[in-house]
Design an enzyme around this catalytic site. Structure first.
Site, PDB file in Angstrom:
ATOM      1  N   CYS A 231      39.885  31.747  75.728  1.00 44.55           N
ATOM      2  CA  CYS A 231      40.834  30.638  75.851  1.00 44.55           C
ATOM      3  C   CYS A 231      42.258  31.057  76.205  1.00 44.55           C
ATOM      4  O   CYS A 231      42.807  30.613  77.219  1.00 44.55           O
ATOM      5  CB  CYS A 231      40.877  29.852  74.549  1.00 44.55           C
ATOM      6  SG  CYS A 231      39.283  29.248  73.966  1.00 44.55           S
TER       7      CYS A 231
ATOM      8  N   HIS B 136      47.441  26.734  72.897  1.00 43.60           N
ATOM      9  CA  HIS B 136      46.853  28.062  72.633  1.00 43.60           C
ATOM     10  C   HIS B 136      47.540  29.197  73.385  1.00 43.60           C
ATOM     11  O   HIS B 136      46.894  30.097  73.928  1.00 43.60           O
ATOM     12  CB  HIS B 136      45.352  28.070  72.938  1.00 43.60           C
ATOM     13  CG  HIS B 136      44.612  29.090  72.121  1.00 43.60           C
ATOM     14  ND1 HIS B 136      43.275  29.365  72.295  1.00 43.60           N
ATOM     15  CD2 HIS B 136      45.040  29.920  71.137  1.00 43.60           C
ATOM     16  CE1 HIS B 136      42.889  30.302  71.451  1.00 43.60           C
ATOM     17  NE2 HIS B 136      43.945  30.653  70.730  1.00 43.60           N
TER      18      HIS B 136
END
Length: 474
Positions: A107, A163
């Protein structure tokens, strides 16, 4: 029936000979044996050709990311059991890329590659695979897609999963996004919004925002409202980053399962959110189909706003699929540099400039979209931070030949480089391998022994790029 049926190329015709192969390509469902036909053009697709000579204003940009969505998880990419009519429609209205890749295999680094247009290891924060604490993040002084577009007169927003670092040092609002609504971490429980450390993780700007409804519904509403907004004559950028279908495996309505995970988190169970004792193929199907419905809602709001024709919509995934994802015929999953870890579904639609019903086999990866979006917005990267991506605008809009270059990846313990149809790969075994992806998409026929010169050439190319990157700590 599409008008493109009468214009099939020889390659497209080959893909349409068998009825089951045809249905795989256009999203009508297929069996496992036909899934690889997602690489072909189907009866309603033709090989990509630019619509030259068209002009338009600078487009709005809607970049949508799924989370851990596998390459073959959409029915238009060959899934035999998941139905994704809205994303299939988006593909029919635009260009479907068969050989598209994420910037990395997890991610955070992929987000770094998209936000900056550079290899993740150009920055310290990009070395985390993925970011799991407050020690690193995307340096606010580093130019980003959002900061560069903002300087060029765009309104900028990020809704959903960031993120790329935690408060107080890192935030979308510190890196060029004027509007932020979403979560900072890599995962959250969909109802309670509890993150990996048990912290509450839903924010508006840099302040917590309380809403205990199902997360996908909340960000879908926010995104629909944003694309409907009057931006006072400004074009806009919206990064819409879903957490779906990332674990925990909770579909809307699974409140009992949600409560059990929350109980375990509050009891101090460190990996409760990973949900390793939960989920199923059926639950995953529900989550992907919910992602599809949510994208459909946002696209419907965009259409109602009257901005659809001059909005460039790009859909992709942040990396390959995990656990319950349907990746056939690819080998590997998320976190691996095998094809299953980095090859992703990728669709682009811009009605004012791109004809629909097209398929492209040109290899592209996340940083290319950064370069492309900057060009179509009429701006350039910061000269002190050269991009590693190559703009696709010449290919997509002007009919130019795509740039011949290598695609490079590096994660801890693995390396990969693609040149044309050839891929150099070294996994955790430490053995150098060479694959011809045109003939062996599953990466099973290792050509290293019979093509030693090619292997050495690609290995040297990988090492030349690697020499210019930051080393891993420790």
């Amino acid at each position: 029936m599409s008008s493109y049926n009468s214009k099939l190329s020889r390659r497209a015709f080959a893909g349409a000979v068998g009825a089951t192969a045809a249905t795989a390509a256009v999203g009508l469902g297929a069996g496992p044996a036909e899934a690889s036909d997602a690489r072909r053009a189907g009866p309603e697709e033709r090989e990509f050709r630019a619509a030259r000579g068209r002009r338009s204003r600078r487009p709005n940009i809607l970049f949508i990311l799924g989370d851990d969505l596998g390459w073959a998880d959409l029915s238009s990419y060959g899934s035999p059991h998941i139905k994704t009519p809205n994303l299939d429609r988006l593909a029919r209205q635009g260009v479907r890329f068969t050989d598209a890749y994420s910037g990395s295999a997890t991610c955070s680094p992929t987000r770094f590659s998209l936000y900056t247009g550079r290899y993740p290891a150009r920055t310290k924060g990009g070395l985390a695979e993925p970011i799991a604490d407050k020690s690193v993040g995307l340096d606010p002084t580093h130019p980003t897609l959002a900061s560069l577009l903002k300087e060029a007169g765009y309104a900028t927003a990020l809704i959903g999963k960031w993120h790329a670092g935690y408060l107080p040092d890192y935030s979308p609002t510190k890196s060029g996004w004027e509007t932020f609504f979403g979560n900072f971490g890599g995962a959250l429980e969909y109802y309670s919004k509890l993150g990996l450390g048990g912290e509450y993780d839903l924010y508006e700007g840099d302040a917590t925002y309380k809403d205990l409804r199902y997360y996908t519904r909340i960000i879908t509403e926010r995104a629909s409202e944003y694309v409907s907004r009057d931006h006072h004559g400004k074009p806009w950028l919206l990064n819409l980053n879903f957490t779906t279908p990332h674990w925990p495996w909770i579909a809307e309505g699974d409140t009992a399962e949600s409560a059990e995970i929350v109980r375990r988190i509050k009891a101090g169970e460190a990996r409760a959110l990973w949900h390793q004792d939960g989920g199923s193929v059926e639950k995953y199907k529900q989550m992907v189909e919910d992602l599809d419905r949510s994208v459909g809602e946002v696209l419907a709001a965009l259409k109602r706003s009257g901005q659809e024709d001059n909005t460039l919509v790009v859909f992709s995934s942040d990396n390959g699929g995990e656990r319950f994802s349907y990746n056939w015929p690819l080998a590997g999953n998320k976190a691996s540099l095998q094809e299953g870890g980095i090859r992703v579904p990728n669709i682009a639609r811009w009605p004012d400039r791109l004809d629909g019903g097209q398929v492209s086999h040109v290899p592209v990866f996340s940083p290319d979209w950064t370069a492309t979006l900057l060009e179509v917005a009429g701006t350039r990267p910061h000269p002190a931070y050269p991009l590693d991506g190559v703009s696709l605008a010449g290919y997509l809009l002007r009919g130019e030949q795509p740039a011949g270059r290598d695609l490079f990846w590096r994660v801890r313990g693995e390396r990969a480089l693609r040149r044309g149809d050839w891929k150099y790969y070294r996994g955790k075994s430490g053995r150098d391998q060479l694959f011809d992806l045109a003939a062996d998409l599953r990466e099973q026929a290792d050509k290293a022994a019979v093509q030693p010169a090619r292997l050495a050439e690609l290995r040297a190319a990988w090492e030349a790029v690697d020499a210019g990157l930051l080393p891993y700590p420790g």
